[in-house]
Design an enzyme around this catalytic site. Sequence first.
Site, mmCIF file in Angstrom:
data_model
loop_
_atom_site.group_PDB
_atom_site.id
_atom_site.type_symbol
_atom_site.label_atom_id
_atom_site.label_comp_id
_atom_site.label_asym_id
_atom_site.label_seq_id
_atom_site.Cartn_x
_atom_site.Cartn_y
_atom_site.Cartn_z
ATOM 1 N N ALA A 67 0.422 -3.945 7.703
ATOM 2 C CA ALA A 67 -0.826 -3.211 7.442
ATOM 3 C C ALA A 67 -0.719 -2.446 6.139
ATOM 4 O O ALA A 67 0.389 -2.206 5.630
ATOM 5 C CB ALA A 67 -1.104 -2.246 8.595
ATOM 6 N N ASP A 68 -1.872 -2.089 5.615
ATOM 7 C CA ASP A 68 -1.885 -1.213 4.441
ATOM 8 C C ASP A 68 -3.071 -0.262 4.518
ATOM 9 O O ASP A 68 -4.187 -0.676 4.806
ATOM 10 C CB ASP A 68 -1.956 -2.020 3.143
ATOM 11 C CG ASP A 68 -1.655 -1.110 1.967
ATOM 12 O OD1 ASP A 68 -0.473 -0.796 1.749
ATOM 13 O OD2 ASP A 68 -2.613 -0.652 1.309
ATOM 14 N N THR A 69 -2.794 0.998 4.257
ATOM 15 C CA THR A 69 -3.825 2.040 4.316
ATOM 16 C C THR A 69 -4.137 2.545 2.914
ATOM 17 O O THR A 69 -3.222 2.884 2.160
ATOM 18 C CB THR A 69 -3.343 3.202 5.215
ATOM 19 O OG1 THR A 69 -3.055 2.683 6.512
ATOM 20 C CG2 THR A 69 -4.391 4.298 5.329
#
Length: 188
Positions: A67-69
């Site tokens: 994931a990437d925020t």
Amino acid sequence: MLILASASPRRLALLARIGVTPDAVDPADVDESVLKDEAPRDHARRLARDKAVAVAARHPGKIVLAADTVVHAGRRILPKAEDEATARACLHLLSGRRHRVLTAVAVIDAGGKLRERLSESLVTLKPLTAREIDAYVASDEWRGKAGGYALQSYAEAFCREFRGSHSGVVGLPLYETRNLLLASGLSL
Ligand SMILES: Cc1cn([C@H]2C[C@H](O)[C@@H](COP(=O)(O)OP(=O)(O)OP(=O)(O)O)O2)c(=O)[nH]c1=O
């Protein structure tokens, strides 16, 4: 067999909330710089995908989750705060300003098929006083967080408006993640 391609302890804790314990944690080490003219959504999606692909190459036949925020105000992508000056600059920019937090999730199944989802949240922090910024910077809570704040801790007390996925802001949107894992063949 599930591999979590993330160094974030928050992602591990969020997975635990839906009863998922990865068989291994193997963080990806990808270049997180923003490409020229790259839109925030494209950036978040690309990094989640890059992390998943890099780690899947080391674990053929396994399910890999990454994931990437990203925090952005308009087209401007805020950095992940790793020092006080960056945290302070982020807080000045976000003070009183409605912004978005995106988390892209990418899952590669055992057959190598990639599935992706994007979670989007709207956040408005109160206009922050110089004292509030000083105290928050002294707290260290911002360290390693996109946009220089952590909604799951003190900063929620600065949050005037919120719409979206709280788990998404913290790093792993549980609704989208559960659906992706189910579609990828993990029994939950
Ligand atoms: C905005 C916000 C971000 N964050 C965190 C979530 C992410 O962990 C981090 C953004 O950085 P990311 O690059 O998404 O993730 P990471 O470096 O922590 O871990 P990895 O790349 O190995 O998966 O900011 C919070 O914990 N609370 C918040 O309110």
